[in-house]
Design a protein around this motif. Structure first.
Motif, short mmCIF file in Angstrom:
data_model
loop_
_atom_site.label_atom_id
_atom_site.label_comp_id
_atom_site.label_asym_id
_atom_site.label_seq_id
_atom_site.Cartn_x
_atom_site.Cartn_y
_atom_site.Cartn_z
N GLY A 1 0.81 -1.21 0.00
CA GLY A 1 0.00 0.00 0.00
C GLY A 1 0.84 1.26 0.00
N SER A 2 1.89 1.26 0.80
CA SER A 2 2.79 2.42 0.85
C SER A 2 3.46 2.63 -0.50
N CYS A 3 3.90 1.52 -1.10
CA CYS A 3 4.55 1.60 -2.42
C CYS A 3 3.58 2.15 -3.46
N ALA A 4 2.34 1.71 -3.41
CA ALA A 4 1.35 2.18 -4.38
C ALA A 4 1.16 3.68 -4.27
N SER A 5 1.18 4.20 -3.05
CA SER A 5 0.91 5.63 -2.85
C SER A 5 2.01 6.52 -3.42
N VAL A 6 3.23 5.99 -3.56
CA VAL A 6 4.33 6.80 -4.11
C VAL A 6 4.80 6.29 -5.48
N TYR A 7 4.07 5.34 -6.04
CA TYR A 7 4.40 4.79 -7.36
C TYR A 7 5.74 4.05 -7.38
N ALA A 8 6.07 3.36 -6.27
CA ALA A 8 7.24 2.48 -6.23
C ALA A 8 6.77 1.13 -6.77
N LEU A 9 6.71 1.02 -8.08
CA LEU A 9 5.99 -0.06 -8.74
C LEU A 9 6.61 -1.44 -8.57
N GLN A 10 7.91 -1.54 -8.70
CA GLN A 10 8.54 -2.86 -8.60
C GLN A 10 8.40 -3.44 -7.20
N LEU A 11 8.74 -2.67 -6.18
CA LEU A 11 8.63 -3.16 -4.80
C LEU A 11 7.18 -3.47 -4.46
N ARG A 12 6.25 -2.66 -4.96
CA ARG A 12 4.83 -2.93 -4.73
C ARG A 12 4.47 -4.30 -5.30
N GLY A 13 4.93 -4.59 -6.51
CA GLY A 13 4.63 -5.88 -7.12
C GLY A 13 5.18 -7.05 -6.31
N PHE A 14 6.40 -6.91 -5.83
CA PHE A 14 7.00 -7.96 -5.01
C PHE A 14 6.21 -8.14 -3.71
N ALA A 15 5.84 -7.03 -3.07
CA ALA A 15 5.11 -7.10 -1.80
C ALA A 15 3.73 -7.72 -2.00
N LEU A 16 3.04 -7.32 -3.07
CA LEU A 16 1.72 -7.91 -3.36
C LEU A 16 1.84 -9.41 -3.64
N HIS A 17 2.85 -9.79 -4.40
CA HIS A 17 3.06 -11.20 -4.72
C HIS A 17 3.32 -11.99 -3.43
N SER A 18 4.11 -11.43 -2.52
CA SER A 18 4.37 -12.07 -1.23
C SER A 18 3.08 -12.24 -0.44
N GLU A 19 2.30 -11.17 -0.40
CA GLU A 19 1.04 -11.23 0.34
C GLU A 19 0.12 -12.31 -0.24
N ARG A 20 0.00 -12.35 -1.56
CA ARG A 20 -0.87 -13.35 -2.20
C ARG A 20 -0.41 -14.77 -1.90
N LEU A 21 0.89 -15.00 -1.97
CA LEU A 21 1.39 -16.34 -1.65
C LEU A 21 1.05 -16.72 -0.21
N LEU A 22 1.21 -15.78 0.71
CA LEU A 22 0.91 -16.07 2.11
C LEU A 22 -0.59 -16.30 2.33
N ILE A 23 -1.43 -15.57 1.63
CA ILE A 23 -2.88 -15.79 1.70
C ILE A 23 -3.20 -17.21 1.22
N GLU A 24 -2.50 -17.65 0.18
CA GLU A 24 -2.71 -19.00 -0.36
C GLU A 24 -1.95 -20.07 0.42
N ASP A 25 -1.31 -19.67 1.52
CA ASP A 25 -0.55 -20.57 2.39
C ASP A 25 0.63 -21.22 1.67
N VAL A 26 1.24 -20.49 0.75
CA VAL A 26 2.45 -20.95 0.07
C VAL A 26 3.63 -20.35 0.84
N THR A 27 4.32 -21.18 1.60
CA THR A 27 5.38 -20.66 2.48
C THR A 27 6.70 -21.42 2.34
N ASP A 28 6.83 -22.24 1.31
CA ASP A 28 8.06 -23.01 1.18
C ASP A 28 9.23 -22.10 0.77
N GLN A 29 10.40 -22.47 1.21
CA GLN A 29 11.61 -21.67 0.94
C GLN A 29 11.91 -21.57 -0.55
N ALA A 30 11.66 -22.63 -1.29
CA ALA A 30 11.98 -22.60 -2.72
C ALA A 30 11.19 -21.51 -3.44
#
Length: 129
Positions: free
Chosen positions: A72-101
């Motif tokens: 959300g913070s990244c979106a507000s300042v248009y830090a697009l790449q980090l926002r994408g990584f953070a969103l992808h991390s959040e989605r994986l965790l919501i889907e309970d994907v937590t393996d190291q690989a």
């Protein structure tokens, strides 16, 4: 370097900082732009550190919350790449994907994106001095 196949191409190719859009949002007021970006980068580094630490000890709920806030913070300042990584991390965790690989390349990518973002913000600061 992050393995190419480990992350979606659009995340790797995303713009680090869309300064023009952020300036436009703030009617071109560079004093405000610089002030907000300087506050943002410190909190982004802290938020990523908290999210990574929570993930590493198995506190996935806290990690998800930190990555959500970071996105959300990244979106507000248009830090697009980090926002994408953070969103992808959040989605994986919501889907309970937590393996190291799956997660290790993503955490590495976020850790690598932060100095690039800081460098772009420092370049904006230098232009304003």
């Amino acid at each position: 370097a992050v393995p190419e196949a480990a992350l979606p191409r659009q995340l790797l190719d995303a713009e680090v900082l869309d300064l023009a859009s952020f300036q436009q949002l703030l009617d071109g007021d560079m004093d405000i732009v610089v002030s907000i970006l300087n506050e943002f980068i410190d909190s982004a580094e802290e938020g990523f550190g908290e999210g990574r630490a929570a993930f590493e000890v198995g506190d996935h709920a806290t990690a998800r919350a930190r990555f959500h806030k970071l996105a959300g913070s990244c979106a507000s300042v248009y830090a697009l790449q980090l926002r994408g990584f953070a969103l992808h991390s959040e989605r994986l965790l919501i889907e309970d994907v937590t393996d190291q690989a799956t997660f290790a390349p993503l955490l590495k990518a976020m850790a690598a994106a932060l100095p690039l973002l800081r460098a772009e913000i420092e370049a904006v600061n230098a232009q304003q001095s």
